[in-house]
Design a protein around this motif. Structure first.
Motif, PDB file in Angstrom:
ATOM      1  N   UNK A 188      62.592 -66.202 -11.129  1.00 29.00           N
ATOM      2  CA  UNK A 188      62.007 -67.526 -11.279  1.00 29.00           C
ATOM      3  C   UNK A 188      61.959 -67.783 -12.785  1.00 29.00           C
ATOM      4  N   UNK A 189      62.884 -68.628 -13.268  1.00 26.62           N
ATOM      5  CA  UNK A 189      63.057 -68.802 -14.720  1.00 26.62           C
ATOM      6  C   UNK A 189      61.755 -69.116 -15.456  1.00 26.62           C
ATOM      7  N   UNK A 190      60.994 -70.082 -14.899  1.00 26.03           N
ATOM      8  CA  UNK A 190      59.772 -70.526 -15.579  1.00 26.03           C
ATOM      9  C   UNK A 190      58.743 -69.402 -15.647  1.00 26.03           C
ATOM     10  N   UNK A 191      58.511 -68.794 -14.471  1.00 23.02           N
ATOM     11  CA  UNK A 191      57.511 -67.716 -14.391  1.00 23.02           C
ATOM     12  C   UNK A 191      57.892 -66.569 -15.321  1.00 23.02           C
ATOM     13  N   UNK A 192      59.195 -66.238 -15.327  1.00 25.17           N
ATOM     14  CA  UNK A 192      59.666 -65.113 -16.132  1.00 25.17           C
ATOM     15  C   UNK A 192      59.419 -65.387 -17.617  1.00 25.17           C
ATOM     16  N   UNK A 193      59.626 -66.643 -18.025  1.00 22.88           N
ATOM     17  CA  UNK A 193      59.417 -67.014 -19.417  1.00 22.88           C
ATOM     18  C   UNK A 193      57.950 -66.801 -19.811  1.00 22.88           C
TER      19      UNK A 193
END
Length: 633
Positions: free
Chosen positions: A170-175
């Protein structure tokens, strides 16, 4: 239950891709059709009742499918796998769909009630539980045999039709996670709850243990520094240091059990019921009836397995141990040569040459450990264990025995055969520092660098073929499917275990070992975090309630270290001088002290409870309630 399953709508508008299935390039149409049909079929008809969509790119779709599920389906799945969630009254309970309103933060329109990792775990569980009904083979592949109850996904994997199944990042969460975890240099705790929500309990527990272990080593490191700085040679001071270390190592392992219970209670895995274990994917045998479940599944005679273990694996391990000792003797020859060379030349170069044999030996040890690891995996696979847990235990035992001997045999030899304390100190320092540098490089820096290069190439390729379609998801999947697969926490725990050995086995000889361990672990936290977020595909979450067999391994190491430290101190000239007449008295005194220390260790282990009082009460309350509920029924 039936009515809640029946009105599940498969044509959901808000499809959220959670898991990626990659099929082999040349997979036959009829096979793909049959497999996708089984995934979307109703539960009552033996399907998984999930949603599936092909990933469409401009070259048509490349046999990559996205799997998701409706919100309702995931909630029913959460009940099937036995997830434990927090209730409105702050207690932890197993989630059931019928009592969903009593759980904290639950709302019919709240899609975040289950974390993404939990949703992916549910989907993996449902896919793995897709079973053959009356098919004799996989359509289109007559050689891929099926029998009633066989897991379809496992058969597709072993036949090479299914390349891989992995959960999407999950791109956002990972960021966000990257920023709070290692994005800024700060001294503080890791965001363990966020790590758990993103990667699952097994990985969060490893990072929790790594962090805890680092903090726990600090007192040993602080006390060790003056010993090194003032170069105290009289051993009565070392007696204090070694005794402190031995008792401290018991305390830290016992306190870890409590911390582990606190974390896993909060995460809900402490209460999770153990599921009945399925045969592992690599297990093969002739079809028979499982006497426990009465289901048809492969059976393999346990006598054959025992014969394979004792007549092949055991001799092989012994042979490897012999080879390891042989390499060690070559190292001592080199050591002798370097000493002679130094005596003849007495130059700066020759004094540097004194360290070369130890460094070469440390590198050879690492290489041997890696090669042996492959052999051990192959052998343990070939032994054909039915259960994953049994496979893991046999593998861990093989690897631990070899690594223990490989890493520590030379130190034991120097200490108890050559009686050379100066050489022991030098060897211990060289082995510890070299192995730490090599591990950091091989485990994190090298994969990170390779991954970065690969990503650059992928991005170039993608920029050249940008079209109007929404490429971002396709890009992400193409990037992720090429990433390495994270193989579990085994190697990480093994590294900590060996480090614990270096620190505790000969702590009275080289007090700086703990200092290097602390420094290494601080960088290890950052490099492992980087590796999880940047280098590997996202692993599926695995619920777990403790660190498993590793707890036992660490406790065993701390018992062995009591013996080695007592003998080392007993051999020192100062202690020797106390017993000028009778060596027998010396041996008896050392044995007595050692038994006393072991007794204190076991008493401490018994006195410190494994679970904090409030958690014991909560567990007891839940047990009482479930017994009452059974009576009502």
């Amino acid at each position: 239950r039936a009515e809640s399953w029946s009105f599940l709508d498969t044509a959901e508008s808000n499809f959220r891709p959670l898991v990626v299935i990659e099929l082999a390039k040349g997979a036959k149409e009829e096979t793909i059709e049959w497999f996708t049909k089984r995934i979307v079929d109703r539960k009552a008809d033996g399907g998984a009742q999930l949603l599936i969509k092909p990933l469409v790119t401009e070259n048509g779709h490349e046999n990559i499918y996205l799997v998701g599920a409706s919100h309702l389906r995931l909630l029913l799945g959460a009940e099937t796998v036995g997830l434990v969630k927090e209730c409105n009254d702050n207690s932890m309970r197993t989630f059931t769909y019928s009592s969903r309103k009593t759980f904290k933060d639950f709302a019919e329109d709240n899609d975040n009630f289950l974390t993404m990792a939990e949703c992916q775990y549910i989907i993996k569980h449902e896919l793995e539980n897709l079973r053959a009904k009356n098919e004799k083979m996989i359509p289109g592949y007559p050689q891929a045999k099926l029998y009633p109850g066989k897991s379809i996904v496992r058969r597709l994997l072993t036949s090479g039709i299914l390349v891989q199944i992995f959960p999407l990042h999950d791109r956002e969460e990972l960021k966000k996670l990257r920023h709070s975890w290692y994005g800024r240099v700060k001294i503080g705790y890791q965001p363990l709850d966020d790590i758990r929500c993103y990667f699952g309990e097994t990985i969060a527990l490893y990072f929790g243990f790594l962090e805890y272990f680092t903090f726990a080593l600090i007192p040993m490191a602080v006390i060790g520094i003056p010993y090194y700085v003032f170069a105290w040679e009289d051993y009565d001071k070392y007696v204090m240091f070694a005794t402190f270390n031995l008792l401290w190592s018991t305390v830290i392992l016992e306190v870890w059990k409590r911390i582990c219970a606190i974390l896993t209670y909060r995460w809900g895995t402490l209460l999770m019921k153990r599921q009945f274990e399925e045969p592992r994917p690599g297990f093969h045998g002739v079809l028979g009836i499982n006497p426990v479940t009465g289901r048809e599944e492969p059976v393999y005679s346990s006598i054959k397995k025992q014969l394979r273990i004792y007549l092949v694996s055991l001799p092989f391990v012994c042979l490897c141990l012999y080879f390891s000792l042989y390499v060690m003797m070559i190292y001592f020859d080199l050591e002798q040569w370097a000493l002679d060379y130094h005596r003849e030349n007495e130059s700066t170069f020759s004094s540097l040459m004194l360290y070369v044999p130890s460094i070469i030996y440390a590198v050879v040890i690492e290489i041997m450990n890696r090669i042996y690891r492959y052999a051990a995996e192959f052998l343990t696979s070939w032994e054909n264990h039915r259960l994953e847990s049994s496979y893991q235990n046999h593998l861990i035992l093989k690897v631990l025995v070899f690594n223990f001997l490989n890493c520590f045999a030379s130190l034991f030899y120097i200490a108890f055969v050559l009686f050379d304390m100066k050489l022991l100190r030098q060897s211990l320092a060289t082995l510890l520092i070299t192995s730490q540098i090599l591990n950091q490089f091989a485990e994190s820096l090298l994969p990170y660098w390779l991954q970065k290069r690969h990503n650059k190439r992928m991005k170039k390729r993608m920029c050249s073929q940008k079209t109007d379609t929404d490429l971002s998801l396709a890009d992400q999947i193409n990037m992720e499917k090429e990433m390495g697969t994270y193989l579990g926490t085994f190697d990480d725990y093994l590294e900590l275990f060996l480090q614990f050995g270096y620190v505790s086995l000969f702590s009275c000889v080289y007090p700086l070992a703990a200092v290097f361990a602390v420094l290494n672990n601080i960088t290890e936290i950052y490099s492992d975090a980087l590796k999880m977020c940047r280098v590997y595909k996202r692993p599926f979450a695995e619920p777990t309630a403790n660190i498993g067999v590793w707890q036992l391994a660490f406790e065993t190491m701390s018992v062995i270290s009591v013996v080695t430290n007592c003998v080392l101190i007993g051999m020192s000239p100062q202690v020797d001088a106390l017993f000028p007449d009778s060596k027998m008295d010396l041996v008896l005194t050392v044995a007595l002290v050692e038994h006393l220390l072991l007794a204190i260790k076991f008493i401490m282990a018994f006195v410190i409870p494994d679970k904090p009082r409030d958690i014991q009460m909560k567990l007891a309350k839940l047990e009482f309630e479930s017994l009452e509920a059974l009576k009502q029924q």
